[in-house]
Each structure stands twice: as structure tokens, then as C-alpha cells.
Design an enzyme around this catalytic site. Structure first.
Site, PDB file in Angstrom:
ATOM      1  N   ASP A  54     -30.285 -49.162  10.979  1.00 30.94           N
ATOM      2  CA  ASP A  54     -30.515 -50.513  11.481  1.00 30.94           C
ATOM      3  C   ASP A  54     -29.248 -51.350  11.303  1.00 30.94           C
ATOM      4  O   ASP A  54     -28.385 -51.025  10.491  1.00 30.94           O
ATOM      5  CB  ASP A  54     -31.716 -51.165  10.807  1.00 30.94           C
ATOM      6  CG  ASP A  54     -31.874 -50.751   9.354  1.00 30.94           C
ATOM      7  OD1 ASP A  54     -32.997 -50.482   8.933  1.00 30.94           O
ATOM      8  OD2 ASP A  54     -30.838 -50.674   8.640  1.00 30.94           O
ATOM      9  N   ASP A  56     -28.216 -54.897  10.326  1.00 32.84           N
ATOM     10  CA  ASP A  56     -28.620 -56.193   9.781  1.00 32.84           C
ATOM     11  C   ASP A  56     -27.476 -57.191   9.902  1.00 32.84           C
ATOM     12  O   ASP A  56     -26.306 -56.827   9.802  1.00 32.84           O
ATOM     13  CB  ASP A  56     -29.029 -56.046   8.314  1.00 32.84           C
ATOM     14  CG  ASP A  56     -30.250 -55.152   8.149  1.00 32.84           C
ATOM     15  OD1 ASP A  56     -31.011 -55.005   9.128  1.00 32.84           O
ATOM     16  OD2 ASP A  56     -30.437 -54.587   7.057  1.00 32.84           O
ATOM     17  N   ASP A 131     -26.292 -54.505  -4.147  1.00 31.59           N
ATOM     18  CA  ASP A 131     -26.389 -53.519  -5.230  1.00 31.59           C
ATOM     19  C   ASP A 131     -25.091 -52.759  -5.499  1.00 31.59           C
ATOM     20  O   ASP A 131     -24.467 -52.921  -6.538  1.00 31.59           O
ATOM     21  CB  ASP A 131     -27.579 -52.570  -5.007  1.00 31.59           C
ATOM     22  CG  ASP A 131     -27.551 -51.867  -3.652  1.00 31.59           C
ATOM     23  OD1 ASP A 131     -26.719 -52.228  -2.796  1.00 31.59           O
ATOM     24  OD2 ASP A 131     -28.366 -50.947  -3.446  1.00 31.59           O
TER      25      ASP A 131
HETATM   26  P1  ATP Z   1     -30.498 -47.342   4.481  1.00 34.18           P
HETATM   27  O1  ATP Z   1     -29.374 -46.813   5.310  1.00 34.18           O
HETATM   28  O2  ATP Z   1     -31.283 -46.257   3.809  1.00 34.18           O
HETATM   29  O3  ATP Z   1     -31.353 -48.361   5.150  1.00 34.18           O
HETATM   30  P2  ATP Z   1     -29.394 -49.557   3.057  1.00 34.18           P
HETATM   31  O4  ATP Z   1     -28.231 -49.622   2.118  1.00 34.18           O
HETATM   32  O5  ATP Z   1     -29.248 -50.232   4.380  1.00 34.18           O
HETATM   33  O6  ATP Z   1     -29.747 -48.039   3.238  1.00 34.18           O
HETATM   34  P3  ATP Z   1     -31.701 -51.194   2.682  1.00 34.18           P
HETATM   35  O7  ATP Z   1     -32.843 -50.979   1.745  1.00 34.18           O
HETATM   36  O8  ATP Z   1     -31.942 -51.181   4.131  1.00 34.18           O
HETATM   37  O9  ATP Z   1     -30.616 -50.127   2.266  1.00 34.18           O
HETATM   38  O10 ATP Z   1     -31.042 -52.561   2.243  1.00 34.18           O
HETATM   39  C1  ATP Z   1     -30.094 -53.271   3.047  1.00 34.18           C
HETATM   40  C2  ATP Z   1     -29.006 -53.883   2.176  1.00 34.18           C
HETATM   41  O11 ATP Z   1     -29.597 -54.824   1.267  1.00 34.18           O
HETATM   42  C3  ATP Z   1     -28.281 -52.870   1.275  1.00 34.18           C
HETATM   43  O12 ATP Z   1     -27.197 -52.285   1.944  1.00 34.18           O
HETATM   44  C4  ATP Z   1     -27.844 -53.726   0.095  1.00 34.18           C
HETATM   45  O13 ATP Z   1     -26.659 -54.431   0.402  1.00 34.18           O
HETATM   46  C5  ATP Z   1     -28.970 -54.743  -0.023  1.00 34.18           C
HETATM   47  N1  ATP Z   1     -30.002 -54.366  -1.002  1.00 34.18           N
HETATM   48  C6  ATP Z   1     -31.132 -53.633  -0.779  1.00 34.18           C
HETATM   49  N2  ATP Z   1     -31.862 -53.513  -1.897  1.00 34.18           N
HETATM   50  C7  ATP Z   1     -31.194 -54.177  -2.858  1.00 34.18           C
HETATM   51  C8  ATP Z   1     -31.441 -54.437  -4.249  1.00 34.18           C
HETATM   52  N3  ATP Z   1     -32.515 -53.948  -4.854  1.00 34.18           N
HETATM   53  N4  ATP Z   1     -30.528 -55.187  -4.918  1.00 34.18           N
HETATM   54  C9  ATP Z   1     -29.422 -55.675  -4.307  1.00 34.18           C
HETATM   55  N5  ATP Z   1     -29.142 -55.479  -3.022  1.00 34.18           N
HETATM   56  C10 ATP Z   1     -30.001 -54.734  -2.297  1.00 34.18           C
HETATM   57 MG    MG Z   2     -30.957 -50.340   5.844  1.00 35.36          MG
END
Ligand code: ATP
Ligand code: MG
Length: 415
Positions: A54, A56, A131
């Protein structure tokens, strides 16, 4: 703090790699004078040459301003409001306003009320609340640069998973981040920075404080993404797995003289799960859990040799029921999923018997969980280097157990 600005000529992200609808949103915000950045997982994945799941977007526009810019949008979320912009074909682009802290860091008043809800911040604060460093990069649509407040670019280059800021603080604020560190390390193959790794071992017990549904969601992402084996291996190395499931100490702890063998079986089973997922064969959650419980059941269910066959069955079925309840309950899993996991586990000995007899009774084949039970049977057989006999293979669709081609019966030609 001045961020590192990486000009377009020094990074590989081009607009053609960005989802068309996400680009429209980025441009519209920019044209109306707002900061407009692609953020999080999408920037990381594009830099790694992967296709993001996705795209964002983060901006300094407030939710109501975003909402007025996009007719086809909706403000969502109770505490942290963000905007979903809808497009044809059901596609949604998520736009959030820069925040000063993560939604999971809660500041409570004395009487337990949440003190802060939406608290908007600067781009820098928004990067620092994330994170790990490789998730903290921004792509700026106004000049196509990458903005790096957190050292994410360097960590991508040296293949490192590192917390943004102090890992002790980060994990105390939100222990679910420990699972995220492990999942991201497993899927990228990057190594976890020593300080971050030590902090997981120090804070692993705090995972118990988290909401079971959040833990379940992050944990299931590990199992479902085709990286279950490396994730669980890291969860074992850091002992986070035993903090999540203390009962697993029975097999992975020193009390079990066969712990190495059982650990091997556990990881091999999930290696096969990963293989299936990479072949685009999604595995039902019930079976992921049944696989998860298989090694511990092997330790717990033999029953005492003095037991008769009927008693042994009873003992075994009750143990399966208990283990399914005990281990999976704190995890907030639906009753239905748990029930199928239980049935598939119980069915294993009936399948073995049917194979011995050379016949799979119709009432067994008609069971709702029959395919799941055979899938579990096949995974166990493959992990132990055994064969699944044609009788069983032929009773299920051929793509369920891709390791063994279905045997086609030769028809005699009639003249
Ligand atoms: P994926 O590709 O699996 O979606 P992702 O890194 O995009 O991995 P998401 O859960 O979609 O993970 O979260 C989007 C963004 O939000 C992350 O890249 C991170 O920057 C932030 N994020 C998500 N969860 C947390 C958390 N628990 N604490 C801090 N930042 C977070
Ligand atoms: Mg994501």
C-alpha cells in the site's frame, strides 16, 4: 535537526513506480500548498526494488482539510483520525496528518482516561514516532527527493533493522514493536542491530501487556507472509516466543531432552508453510495454529503405556482440546477457527487408521475440516521425510499437497 536530503539523481524511485491513485492524491495536496509525502512501508519497498502493498501518504493538512480536498473521502478512526480516499475498483489511499507520537503510545490521566488523542506534529516528529529506521523515510512529491531524519537510508544499505531512538523506550511504549522488528528482519533478511536485539530480550515479558488482538494481528502477519520460519527462529533466539506462549517452555525449554529435535520439526513445518504461501496457496488460519501446536502435542499426547486404546484416544483428544484452549486462548482467536484447528488435530490419528485399512470412509471425507486435516497430515509427513500414500492424496484436490503429484488411474481402453 536537519534531515539528510537525497536528490532524485541519487535514488531509484521514479513516479512510474508509484500507484496512479496515490500520485493523484500526492499532487492534489501539493497543488493546494500542503506538504505531501509518501511514507512508511512503500518508500522502503520501492528502495528495495519490491512492489509495495500500500502507498500511505502523510501531510501537514488536517483531517478536515484533506476531507474537503477529496470528494470521495471519509474521515476514519476514533482517536487518531485519518482520511481514506476512495477510488474506482475499491482502491483506498490512506492519508494521515503528521503526528507527534504513535497511536499506541498512550498518556493516561490519574483516573485512566486517555489524555492525548490527535496530536499533530512536524514531519520530523512524524519520522521519529515510527518504529524502525527503514520505515521512517519520506518521499517528497514537490521535488522527488527522499527525506531521511532517522538514518534509514544508511541502514538499508548496511542491511540493518534498528529502532528509531532508544530501543528501551520504544519497546516500553509499545511492546508489539518487538514482533515488528522480528518480522521486518525475517522478511528482508537484514540483521537486527545488537542494541535493538538486547532490548527485545530485556523487554520480552512486556508483550503480555499488549492487547491480544494487536499481538495476534502482528503475529499472524509473520505466519502468513511466507516468512514464518525465519520469524519463528528469531522469536526463539530472542525468547520472545516463550514470553508470548509460556506453555511452549515444555518443548523449547531445557526440561525437554528432545528440545533440539522438536525445534527442528517446528521450524521445518513452518518452512513448508512458507513454501506453500510462496506458491500462492494461502493456508487457513486454523491450520497455521494446528501446525503451531503440532510439536507440543507430540510431546504431550502419547499417553501412558498402561492405557487401553480407547482410553488413549480419550486422553489424546482431551489433551488436544486443552492445549488448543490453553495456548490459543490469550490470543483472541475466533471459536470457529479454534474448533477447526482442534478437529484437524484430532483427525490425524483417524487418518492414519484409515490409511492402514486402505479405505477413507465417506463420512470422513464429507467432514467440513477434511481438507485441513489432510493438509496438516501432508505437512507433518513432508517435514519428517515421509510419503503421503496415494489413497489420501487422491481424496483431495491436487494442489493441496504439491509435493506429491496426484496419481492418475489408467483406464483400460475399450474396443
Ligand atoms: P507492510 O509492508 O507489511 O505493510 P509496514 O511497515 O508498511 O509493513 P504497517 O503496519 O502497514 O507496516 O505500518 C505502516 C507504517 O506505520 C510503518 O512503516 C511504520 O512507519 C509505522 N508503524 C506501524 N506500526 C507502528 C508501531 N507500532 N510503532 C511505530 N510506528 C509504527
Ligand atoms: Mg503497510
Amino acid at each position: 535537526m536537519n534531515p539528510l536530503i537525497i536528490p532524485r539523481t541519487e535514488h531509484p524511485i521514479s513516479r512510474s513506480m508509484i500507484d496512479e491513485e496515490a500520485l493523484k492524491v500526492l499532487y492534489r495536496l501539493h497543488r493546494h500548498g500542503f506538504l505531501s509525502y509518501l511514507v512508511g512501508g512503500s518508500v522502503r519497498d520501492l528502495l528495495l526494488g519490491k512492489v509495495p502493498k500500500d502507498f500511505d501518504i502523510a501531510t501537514n493538512a488536517h483531517p478536515h482539510e484533506i476531507y474537503t480536498l477529496f470528494k470521495n473521502s471519509r474521515i476514519i478512526g476514533r482517536r487518531f483520525r485519518l482520511v481514506h480516499v476512495f477510488f474506482k475498483g475499491g482502491k483506498t489511499v490512506e492519508v494521515s496528518t503528521f503526528r507527534s507520537h504513535s497511536e499506541f503510545e498512550e498518556t493516561l490521566t490519574d483516573d485512566g482516561q486517555i489524555l492525548r488523542t490527535d496530536s499533530f506534529g512536524t514531519p520530523q516528529e512524524d519520522a521519529l514516532r515510527r518504529d524502525i529506521t527503514i520505515n521512517g523515510l519520506f518521499y517528497n512529491i514537490s521535488d522527488f527527493t527522499i527525506i531521511d531524519y532517522v538514518g534509514g537510508k544508511a541502514d538499508l544499505e548496511r542491511k540493518m533493522i534498528r529502532n528509531i531512538g532508544d530501543p528501551d523506550e520504544k519497546f516500553k511504549q509499545d511492546p508489539v514493536r518487538m514482533i515488528r522488528v522480528i518480522r521486518h528482519a525475517a522478511r528482508t533478511g537484514f540483521h537486527i542491530e545488537e542494541k535493538t536485539c538486547q532490548a527485545i530480550m530485556r523487554h520480552r515479558e512486556e508483550i503480555k501487556k499488549c492487547s491480544p488482538s494487536r499481538v495476534r494481528d502482528e503475529f499472524l502477519r509473520e505466519l502468513k507472509e511466507g516468512v514464518a520460519k525465519p520469524s519463528l527462529s528469531l522469536m526463539l533466539q530472542t525468547s520472545l516466543l516463550l514470553s508470548l506462549f509460556p506453555n511452549l517452555d515444555r518443548i523449547f525449554g531445557d526440561r525437554n531432552p528432545f528440545k533440539d529435535r522438536d525445534r527442528q520439526l517446528f521450524l521445518s513445518l513452518f518452512g513448508l508453510v512458507d513454501e506453500l504461501i510462496k506458491m500462492n496457496r494461502p493456508i487457513p488460519e486454523s491450520i497455521l495454529f494446528a501446525v503451531f501446536l503440532t510439536p507440543i502435542l507430540q510431546v504431550l499426547t502419547p499417553g501412558h503405556p498402561s492405557l487401553g486404546e480407547r482410553e488413549r484416544h480419550l486422553y489424546r483428544d482431551q489433551t488436544i482440546r486443552l492445549v488448543t484452549q490453553e495456548i490459543l486462548t490469550p490470543f483472541s482467536i475466533s471459536k470457529g477457527t479454534k474448533e477447526i484447528a482442534y478437529q484437524a488435530l484430532v483427525a490425524q490419528s483417524y487418518l492414519r487408521k484409515a490409511i492402514q485399512r486402505g479405505l477413507i470412509p465417506k463420512r470422513m471425507r464429507m467432514k467440513k475440516y477434511f481438507r485441513e486435516a489432510v493438509l496438516l497430515f501432508g505437512l507433518k509427513a513432508k517435514a519428517k521425510g515421509e510419503e503421503v500414500p496415494p489413497l489420501l492424496r487422491n481424496a483431495v484436490p491436487s494442489d493441496l499437497l504439491p509435493w506429491w503429484p496426484k496419481e492418475t488411474r489408467r483406464r483400460r481402453r475399450k474396443f
